[in-house]
Motif scaffolding. Structure first.
Motif, PDB file in Angstrom:
ATOM      1  N   SER A 179       0.821  -1.206   0.000  1.00  0.00           N
ATOM      2  CA  SER A 179       0.000   0.000   0.000  1.00  0.00           C
ATOM      3  C   SER A 179       0.859   1.261   0.000  1.00  0.00           C
ATOM      4  N   ALA A 233       0.454   0.590  -8.134  1.00  0.00           N
ATOM      5  CA  ALA A 233       0.201  -0.421  -7.114  1.00  0.00           C
ATOM      6  C   ALA A 233       0.375  -1.828  -7.674  1.00  0.00           C
ATOM      7  N   GLU A 272      -1.615   4.475  -5.957  1.00  0.00           N
ATOM      8  CA  GLU A 272      -2.607   3.687  -6.699  1.00  0.00           C
ATOM      9  C   GLU A 272      -2.133   3.201  -8.062  1.00  0.00           C
TER      10      GLU A 272
END
Lengths: 897, 110
Positions: free
Chosen positions: A445, A452, A449
């Motif tokens: 994490s 990711a 995003e």
């Protein structure tokens, strides 16, 4: 010892034979005795047998005795271990906590590395799979879509080549290519998803069976068949809520409608670990899905290589034969594409058991670094726990000596110690295993995003085995010090020492101090590495961009994939821009094909008109809308920026940056000069109308390079646009407005990647941020552990020397002198440790040099800061007990003595 | 070391250890013979129990065994007492005398 017993337990066959012989001997002897007494041989034998009792029963009882004794001794060791652990709960908790965190951290890093680099594909017999690749330093004149590595290997082939290869008798060959950020329309809702183009036989070759419905058959890969789509299990859950009714539903991808026929099994993610394909469509639909390729059909052209292959040799076929056969076909097909003598391409096969995990090669170095760092933390934790156990071992020395004196084997005592530390480590390992999952998820994490990684961090035997191995290793390491101390101890001195206040301190200090020095050294090494990463990240964040990203919100649209023509796209872009400008708080709106500093680049060669034709230097391009440079506050050096004049039909113009002028125009006046760009077949000329200050292009790490800005209306790539809006106030509140505005104007166009410019730049630094965050965390943990270790040793020394301090104070030593004495004493541990750590750091940090930005591994600021931090923390850790020593009441201390 | 609630087993161990201590290495049959003859046939060893006891004691490290040729030229397993077995013998002997002494005192009282 255990092993012998264990073997004895399982070697029951031999044991039985031995026993039988033993028993036969006994009965024979007894029978002979009876015979001598006058019985007949038969009667003697019968009587002897009766006397002996049941041989079967005896055999059972011997076995039981063997097994039970073994179990009993294990049970005893465990029980004693548990009792000892329970007797000092604080120590046990501290030990389990530090070991558990360290083991869990190590396992967590391994779990992520395993998922990305090691784990085999979740398909049938992955070890059989092969991946064709080719190698070249001077590539044939082809367009390539897909990956290639730093060693000039590529895995992309033309579709024609695939079709030719697939006819080879010895192999089943399937093709695959990722389709990133496809635009999807499902039940009226627009969104984006990452899909894959696959050949019809893809699932069959891999041996993947559907979770629901059916997967592709060869016939699906034909433009004559109805368009079908297969969903990944994850996407089916996320978007369709695991609804079986999804089968038969219509789903639009980039303007093409497909019918859902099935769902792939849950663990199947595609071909590259860490990337997840949301859906699969037959490869033949590429032209409909990627309109920019329509000019030359990707299915028939031999100049465009885009399909990555994976094959399974048929039974009886060898990899070598396959390589020879495919290689010959490859050579024949590539020959016509070679236009210059230097160009070449050689064919190869690599094992495909882990899919395209080799494309994750970039992660290897960061993972090696993280693994090394976390193992260092583990070593520190081990030496800390060893120290704690030593301290307690000292208290138990008298007991040990007593047992030795009473004849207990030394080995047996060592075994007891090892059992105890192994138990401790295994308990920590079990806790660590749980922590590892959380830690691995946290690591993932850390990446923002867009970059990711999606990994299934579910249970894995490999991770469990690794965890267990690390725990056992840690247990042995932890048990080593007390075992050494024990082997060194002599019964006599231990028993004698037992009569004084602190038994066995010599043994403890003999190992305890070096252990703390090791901790100091390792934590300094960790601090230096962490410091380098933190500073490097800081340098990257502070690197001048050449424009002002503050107050700018970015978002992207992709009308081309949405089926818009070039003209429609231009109109839609302008409509959206005009509408956005009217939003409150928005002061300027502009766009470009893609954003600067977003890892996307568009490079070509340019030729300045009037210069020799052979001179074609490389140049970065970017198509921008009006007001681009003004909105981003890129200073104009000469001429003008784009405006409404520079439409599609106007003379073609360009703005260049200062690097362009300096490198390619040789100091001549830039304005009014022209250069040509090979954009399609024919060179297109652009007149330079403006010069702007240098900015970064695709990556922060790269130095400023020549850029030519073109007018978006005159020339753009078939992608984008990415809008840039200058806003006042909180940029985060705008995202709802943006989505609403775009939705009103262009209902089929999903808005993607709404982000502030700062966020986007941060995304580019995700690897650096992960490394600096994790290494700093490791550094802090290491420092704390070392501080605790140092505190323990100094506090122990102070306690031991209470009497001596009392004497000194009574004889008139000042409290300051006592304080100095203790601090000096601890310096004897800290300074050598720090020196060793420094030497290690100087030797080791060269390995991270390539990751650093703007500083050398010998960066003096980092080193001085690390040493200062270490000394400060060590100082505090030593000062607390030193103060206690200085505060000793001489009278009481002497009375104790 | 494991506590043995079974008193008879304790006695058996004691007899075996004592035999080995006084007579040197012996095979199982020899041990049985010795105990019978010394006790004047009062203590007749249950032979089926002898071997489990020997194996248990071997695992405990009190005796060690090896295969040798017996007096009549047959292969037989000989057991000898170890240092730790000697200590165990001393312990058990002391215990035994303690218990026997206590029991006889109790018997005298009544």
């Amino acid at each position: 010892m255990w092993i012998q017993r264990l073997l004895a337990t399982f070697r029951l066959g031999r044991l039985d034979r031995d026993l039988d012989e033993e028993m036969r001997f006994h009965i024979d002897m007894r029978a002979q005795a009876y015979e001598r007494e006058g019985l007949s041989p038969a009667d003697a034998r019968r009587k002897a047998l009766r006397r002996f009792g049941s041989p079967l029963l005896m055999r059972e009882r011997v076995r039981d005795a063997r097994l039970l004794t073994w179990l009993e001794s294990v049970r005893q060791d465990l029980w004693l271990g548990l009792r000892l652990l329970r007797r000092s709960p604080a120590l046990t908790v501290a030990a389990i906590l530090s070991l558990g965190l360290a083991i869990g951290g190590t396992t967590g890093v391994f779990a992520v590395g395993d998922g990305l680099l090691i784990r085999p594909l979740p398909v049938q017999r992955p070890e059989e799979l092969v991946v064709p690749q080719w190698h070249s330093t001077e590539w044939p004149k082809i367009g390539i879509w897909g990956s290639n590595d730093d060693d000039n290997n590529s895995w992309s082939f033309s579709y024609a080549m695939y079709e030719q290869f697939a006819k080879t008798p010895g192999v089943d060959l399937a093709g695959f290519q990722e389709l990133n950020s496809a635009i999807t329309l499902i039940r009226g809702g627009a969104g984006t998803a990452d899909g894959s183009l696959v050949t019809g036989n893809f699932f069959r070759v891999l041996g993947v069976t559907p979770a629901v419905g059916r997967l592709f058959v060869d016939g699906d890969n034909s433009l004559a068949s109805p368009p079908t789509i297969v969903l990944s299990h994850r996407f089916w859950q996320k978007v369709f809520g695991s609804d079986p009714g999804a089968i038969g539903a219509a789903m639009r991808v980039n303007g093409q409608t497909f019918t859902v026929v099935g769902v792939a099994p849950k663990p199947f993610f595609g071909m590259q670990p860490g990337r997840w394909s949301d859906f699969y469509v037959p490869a033949c639909w590429i032209a409909k899905l990627m309109p920019e390729f329509v000019k030359e059909s990707p299915l028939t052209t031999d100049h465009f290589w885009w399909l990555q292959l994976v094959g399974r040799p048929k039974p009886g076929a060898t990899t070598a034969a396959l390589k020879a056969s495919l290689g010959a076909q490859f050579a024949a097909m590539v020959k016509p594409l070679i236009t210059e003598p230097k160009q070449h391409a050689t064919f190869g096969l690599r094992t495909g058991d882990r899919g395209f995990a080799f494309q994750n090669a970039d992660s290897v170095k960061p993972f090696t670094i993280l693994m090394t760092l976390v193992v260092l933390v583990l070593l520190i934790a081990c030496s800390n726990v060893a120290n704690l156990l030593l301290a307690r071992g000292a208290a138990r020395r008298k007991e040990a000596a007593m047992r030795l004196a009473l004849g207990a084997g030394r080995l047996r005592l060592v075994r007891q110690h090892l059992t105890e530390s192994l138990m401790l480590a295994l308990i920590s390992g079990a806790g660590g295993f749980l922590f590892a999952r959380w830690f691995a998820a946290a690591m993932l994490s850390l990446a923002p995003e867009r970059s990711a990684l999606v990994l299934d961090l579910g249970f894995s035997w490999r991770v469990l085995a690794f965890n267990l191995a690390v725990a056992v290793g840690a247990g042995l390491l932890v048990g080593l010090a007390p075992a050494i101390a024990l082997s060194r101890s002599s019964i006599a001195t231990a028993l004698r020492a037992g009569t004084t206040v602190r038994p066995g301190w010599r043994q403890r200090l003999g190992l305890g101090r070096p252990l703390v020095a090791v901790q100091i050294a390792l934590s300094l090494l960790l601090l230096v590495v962490a410091g380098l990463f933190v500073r490097s990240l800081g340098n990257l964040q502070a690197v001048p961009l050449g424009f002002n990203p503050d107050g700018i919100v970015l978002f992207s649209l992709d009308p081309t994939s949405g089926g818009y023509s070039d003209a429609q796209k231009a109109q839609a872009t302008e409509r959206v821009a005009a509408r956005l400008t009217r939003l409150p708080n928005v002061t300027a709106v502009t766009w470009s094909t893609f954003a600067l500093v977003d890892n996307i680049s568009w490079n070509t060669t340019v030729r300045v008109v009037g210069q020799p034709a052979a001179k074609r230097p490389p140049c970065n391009l970017l198509s921008v809308g009006p007001g681009f440079h003004r909105t981003l506050q890129v200073p104009l050096v000469a001429g003008r920026t784009f405006d409404a004049r520079d439409g599609a039909t106007a003379p073609r113009v360009a703005i260049v940056n200062q690097s362009f002028v300096a490198k390619y125009l040789g100091g001549t006046r830039p304005l009014g000069q022209s250069f040509t760009v090979e954009l399609e077949r024919d060179p297109v000329a652009f007149e330079i109308v403006g010069v702007v200050r240098d900015t970064k292009y695709a990556r922060l790490r790269r130095p400023e390079s020549p850029i030519a800005f073109l007018s978006d209306a005159q020339h753009a790539l078939p992608m984008g646009p990415t809008f840039a809006m200058k806003v006042t106030g909180d940029p985060g509140r705008l995202s709802a407005d943006i989505t609403r505005v775009v939705h009103e104007l262009e209902p089929t166009l999903p808005v993607t990647r709404i982000r502030t410019y700062r966020e986007q730049i941060a995304q580019q630094l995700s690897m650096e941020r992960s490394l600096s965050t994790l290494s700093s965390a490791f550094g802090v943990v290491a420092l704390l552990l070392a501080a605790v270790g140092l505190y323990g040793v100094v506090a122990f020394a102070v306690a031991r020397r209470t009497g001596e301090m009392g004497v000194r104070l009574a004889l008139g030593a000042s409290r300051g002198a006592v304080l100095r004495l203790v601090l000096l004493d601890s310096a004897k541990v800290v300074v050598p440790g720090a020196c060793v750590g420094m030497a290690a750091a100087l030797a080791a940090t060269r390995f991270v040099e390539s990751i650093l930005f703007g500083l050398k591994p010998t960066d003096p600021v980092t080193i001085v800061a690390s040493v200062a931090l270490l000394l400060a923390v060590a100082g505090v850790a030593a000062y607390v007990p030193a103060r206690r020593a200085a505060g000793i009441n001489p009278v009481e201390a002497l009375r104790c003595e | 070391m494991p506590k043995k609630p079974d008193n008879l087993q304790g006695a058996l161990d004691l007899l075996i250890l004592k035999t080995l201590a006084s007579r040197g290495p012996l095979h199982g049959y020899g041990i049985a013979l010795h105990v019978e003859s010394v006790s004047g046939d009062v203590l007749r060893m249950e032979e089926g129990s002898l071997y489990p006891a020997l194996h248990r004691m071997e695992l405990a490290g009190w005796v060690r065994s090896n295969w040798r040729t017996s007096e009549n030229n047959r292969r037989a397993k000989f057991y000898g007492i170890t240092a730790s077995g000697s200590r165990q013998l001393a312990d058990e002997e002391r215990n035994w005398r303690l218990v026997v002494g206590a029991i006889s005192r109790v018997l005298q009282v009544t």
